[in-house]
Design a protein around this motif. Structure first.
Motif, short mmCIF file in Angstrom:
data_model
loop_
_atom_site.label_atom_id
_atom_site.label_comp_id
_atom_site.label_asym_id
_atom_site.label_seq_id
_atom_site.Cartn_x
_atom_site.Cartn_y
_atom_site.Cartn_z
N GLY A 43 0.81 -1.20 0.00
CA GLY A 43 0.00 0.00 0.00
C GLY A 43 0.85 1.26 0.00
N ILE A 44 0.17 2.41 -0.06
CA ILE A 44 0.86 3.70 -0.09
C ILE A 44 0.54 4.47 1.19
CG2 ILE A 44 0.94 5.97 -1.20
CD1 ILE A 44 0.57 4.73 -3.83
N LEU A 45 1.58 5.08 1.76
CA LEU A 45 1.41 6.02 2.87
C LEU A 45 2.02 7.34 2.42
CD1 LEU A 45 1.84 5.35 6.63
CD2 LEU A 45 2.69 7.47 5.64
N LEU A 46 1.22 8.39 2.40
CA LEU A 46 1.67 9.70 1.93
C LEU A 46 1.82 10.67 3.09
CD1 LEU A 46 -0.56 10.17 -1.25
CD2 LEU A 46 1.87 9.60 -1.18
N THR A 73 6.41 23.08 1.85
CA THR A 73 7.87 23.02 1.91
C THR A 73 8.34 23.45 3.30
OG1 THR A 73 8.04 23.53 -0.44
CG2 THR A 73 9.99 23.93 0.91
N GLY A 74 9.28 22.70 3.85
CA GLY A 74 9.82 23.05 5.16
C GLY A 74 9.04 22.51 6.34
N SER A 75 8.10 21.60 6.09
CA SER A 75 7.30 21.06 7.19
C SER A 75 7.86 19.76 7.75
CB SER A 75 5.85 20.85 6.74
OG SER A 75 5.77 19.95 5.64
N GLY A 76 9.02 19.33 7.27
CA GLY A 76 9.68 18.16 7.84
C GLY A 76 9.28 16.84 7.23
N LYS A 77 8.69 16.85 6.04
CA LYS A 77 8.21 15.59 5.42
C LYS A 77 9.37 14.63 5.16
CE LYS A 77 6.33 17.61 1.83
NZ LYS A 77 6.74 19.01 2.12
N THR A 78 10.45 15.13 4.58
CA THR A 78 11.58 14.26 4.25
C THR A 78 12.21 13.68 5.50
OG1 THR A 78 12.01 15.57 2.25
CG2 THR A 78 13.79 14.15 3.03
N ILE A 102 9.59 0.90 -1.04
CA ILE A 102 10.04 1.95 -1.96
C ILE A 102 9.73 3.30 -1.33
CG2 ILE A 102 9.67 3.03 -4.21
CD1 ILE A 102 8.79 0.26 -5.23
N MET A 103 10.71 4.20 -1.35
CA MET A 103 10.45 5.57 -0.92
C MET A 103 10.70 6.51 -2.09
SD MET A 103 11.76 8.74 0.15
CE MET A 103 13.24 8.87 1.13
N ILE A 104 9.69 7.32 -2.42
CA ILE A 104 9.79 8.28 -3.52
C ILE A 104 9.80 9.68 -2.89
CG2 ILE A 104 8.74 9.10 -5.66
CD1 ILE A 104 7.09 6.45 -5.60
N GLY A 105 10.83 10.44 -3.22
CA GLY A 105 10.96 11.76 -2.60
C GLY A 105 9.71 12.61 -2.70
N SER A 112 5.78 8.22 0.21
CA SER A 112 6.09 9.40 -0.61
C SER A 112 5.49 10.64 0.04
CB SER A 112 5.58 9.23 -2.04
OG SER A 112 6.10 10.25 -2.86
N THR A 113 5.69 11.79 -0.62
CA THR A 113 5.18 13.06 -0.11
C THR A 113 4.38 13.78 -1.18
OG1 THR A 113 7.08 14.43 -0.81
CG2 THR A 113 7.27 13.28 1.30
N LEU A 114 3.50 14.66 -0.71
CA LEU A 114 2.73 15.55 -1.58
C LEU A 114 2.66 16.92 -0.93
CD1 LEU A 114 -0.46 13.63 -2.81
CD2 LEU A 114 1.35 14.57 -4.24
N HIS A 115 2.55 17.95 -1.75
CA HIS A 115 2.39 19.30 -1.21
C HIS A 115 0.90 19.64 -1.11
CE1 HIS A 115 6.66 19.69 -2.46
NE2 HIS A 115 6.71 20.43 -1.38
#
Length: 570
Positions: free
Chosen positions: A320-323, A328-333, A392-395, A418-421
């Motif tokens: 599954g996917i966890l997003l 920007t700058g909220s510490g997602k990475t 898998i981790m997608i930036g 992964s992340t989304l804005h």
């Protein structure tokens, strides 16, 4: 002979260091010469300086500290600035619960102890060390402190700067001579980076304005202006940084990117450097990446126990996917790296696709996207799936092609992060649908969505109880009855937090776990507001509600949570 000497001699006699005959002879000579008895005993080598130190400590019930046997940390040294340490001849030894333990040579010097108490706004505990040991420790630990930005700028501006000093250390200047690593511009630039690192800055901003050259550090998410070099040094400083980051100093019309590697205080750090032309010269931003500083567990992110248990369950799923969402700058990475650290085990193969790779993680295969050679997110993802990964981790999911590959990977037995804005968790669903992903694919693949923000932590050294205003309580929806039993804290400001009252940051979160009812709504392509209502019904706390819990626990302040969640209506 001073009364202080009388007591000290008594302790020396009690310790068996001085005999009565030696004491009588010394007193007779002291009466005729006017010297102190203890000074005479030391000069005659009857008493060693170490004996005097032990006697002084015993006189006041203090401990003797051997400064050569201990290693003082940067955090401890930051408690007392160099000019205070030199003026009062003291060295900080420990910090604990609002007090500082200092080493000094004379514990009877109450004026010094009282002055330190008022200057540092801390309780002062005393240990005793010989004066020469204290001077040696000051020279050893504070040796580089004279190289402050302000002092270096003053030294440079009082003389002429040789532009040849812009070349790399050990390289040849234009005239063929080898450049000194201690040249003014080189030292200024290096000191600027070291100072930013010691202040825990995440970025250094060098901004050419019309009449000045501004330098700012971003500390705990907020920019702070520091003493800046004069405008006439702008070109030399920028050129030096471009050389260090392997950029072309001849090219000033287009943006350039580079990287600097340095060792600071025994640590290896990377700086991602971006240079862009502006109206008044080239602007440079350096992102500081402490390779050795990323040792994060989930607890360090700021989760309360209940949210952490939910999150641990989600990242332990087989597919599954966890997003992770947020601006920007909220510490997602940072959160994603902490997740990878947590789930990294020998029986799992983990591959990441990043642009760029910020931190090297042991045991994880990391792929850096390179548009220049045609290695895109989508291309890297397709190749990765042939490597048979478990995780898998997608930036970042940026386009339909990347999103489709990620979703297909999750549907074929892979766990994808992964992340989304987006501003909140439910909006991530509509964002995926907006870029072209079919609603049934989003519904079937997505396991959870988590939005986050960063807020500053109250400084532990200077935290003190306070009473919030009615407006603050109302903004956070805090009932006065709950406020009465809460532990509201605010930092007074101290050297440890650079007088801000805050030190460090942590996350506030909203976690939307996708259940069957939510999947049905996603499939029906409902609006994000309807999804948000469903998430609230299922128990999701909003960002502001999670922040409020942390305010009530005294971890942060109302204004921090209000600032970070200004768009959150609760």
């Amino acid at each position: 002979m001073a009364a202080k000497d009388d007591y000290l001699v008594d302790f020396l006699v009690d310790m068996g260091v001085v005999s009565n005959e030696q004491l009588s002879a010394a007193r007779a000579e002291a009466d005729s010469t006017g010297q102190g008895v203890v000074d005479l005993l030391v000069a005659q080598k009857v008493v060693k300086p170490a004996d005097v130190t032990r006697a002084k400590a015993a006189q006041f019930g203090a401990e003797v500290v051997n400064l050569s046997d201990i290693r003082l940390s940067d955090e401890v040294l930051a408690a007392i600035p160099r000019h205070i340490a030199k003026r009062y001849k003291v060295v900080p030894v420990y910090r604990n619960n609002g007090s500082i333990t200092v080493a000094l040579s004379d514990p009877a010097d109450l004026d010094t102890i009282d002055s330190l108490h008022h200057l540092l706004n801390q309780e002062i505990q005393v240990q005793v060390a010989p004066e020469e040991d204290i001077e040696a420790a000051i020279n050893r630990y504070y040796a580089g402190s004279d190289d402050s930005i302000g002092k270096m700028i003053q030294d440079i501006t009082e003389g002429e700067v040789d532009l040849g000093t812009m070349a790399p250390s050990g390289a040849a200047a234009d005239d063929g001579s080898v450049v000194d690593a201690d040249a003014p511009i080189i030292k200024l630039v290096n000191t600027m980076i070291v100072e930013a690192f010691k202040m825990r800055a995440s970025d250094i901003h060098l901004e050419p304005l019309e009449k000045r050259f501004r330098v700012r550090y971003r500390v705990d998410g907020l920019l702070q202006e520091i003493k800046s070099p004069p405008k006439r040094l702008q070109a030399a400083v920028i050129s030096r940084l471009k050389i260090m980051s392997n950029m072309s100093i001849a090219e000033r019309r287009i943006p350039q990117d580079g990287r600097i590697q340095m060792a600071v205080g025994g640590k290896s750090i990377d700086l991602r450097v971006s240079c862009i032309p502006t109206n008044h010269g080239e602007s440079i931003v350096m992102r500081i990446l402490d390779k050795e500083g990323l040792k994060l567990g989930l607890a360090e992110l700021g989760f309360f126990t209940d949210d952490q248990q939910t999150f641990e369950r989600l990242i332990g799923l087989p597919d599954g996917i966890l997003l992770i969402t947020g601006p920007t700058g909220s510490g997602k990475t940072t959160t994603l790296y902490a997740v990878l650290n947590y789930i990294n085990r020998p029986d799992r193969k983990i591959i990441t696709v990043e642009e760029p790779v910020e931190y090297i993680l042991s045991g994880i295969n990391q792929v850096q996207v390179s548009e220049a050679v045609g290695l895109t997110f989508a291309g890297a993802l397709r190749a990765m799936l042939r490597q048979a990964p478990n995780v898998i981790m997608i930036g970042e999911i940026r386009d339909l092609e990347t999103a489709n590959i990620a979703i297909n990977a999750s549907l074929t037995g892979h766990l994808v992060f992964s992340t989304l804005h987006t501003n909140d968790a439910p909006s991530a669903v509509t964002r995926l649908i907006d870029i072209g992903v079919k609603p049934f694919l989003v519904a079937s693949s997505t396991r959870a969505l988590m939005a986050q923000r960063l807020v500053r932590k109250v400084c532990k050294r200077c935290a003190a109880p306070y009473v919030p205003t009615e407006a603050e309580l109302k903004a956070l929806g805090i009932d006065p009855s709950n406020a009465a039993s809460a532990s509201f804290q605010r930092g007074k400001g101290c050297p440890d937090c650079n007088k801000t009252g805050y030190r460090g940051r942590f996350g506030i979160f909203e976690i939307f776990v996708i259940d069957d009812e939510a999947r049905k709504l996603i499939y029906e392509k409902v609006s994000s507001s309807v999804l948000r209502n469903r998430a609230r019904e299922a128990g999701m706390r909003t960002l502001r509600e999670d922040g409020t819990r942390k305010v009530l626990a005294g971890l942060t302040t109302p204004e921090e949570v209000i600032r970070a969640t200004i768009a959150d209506l609760g």
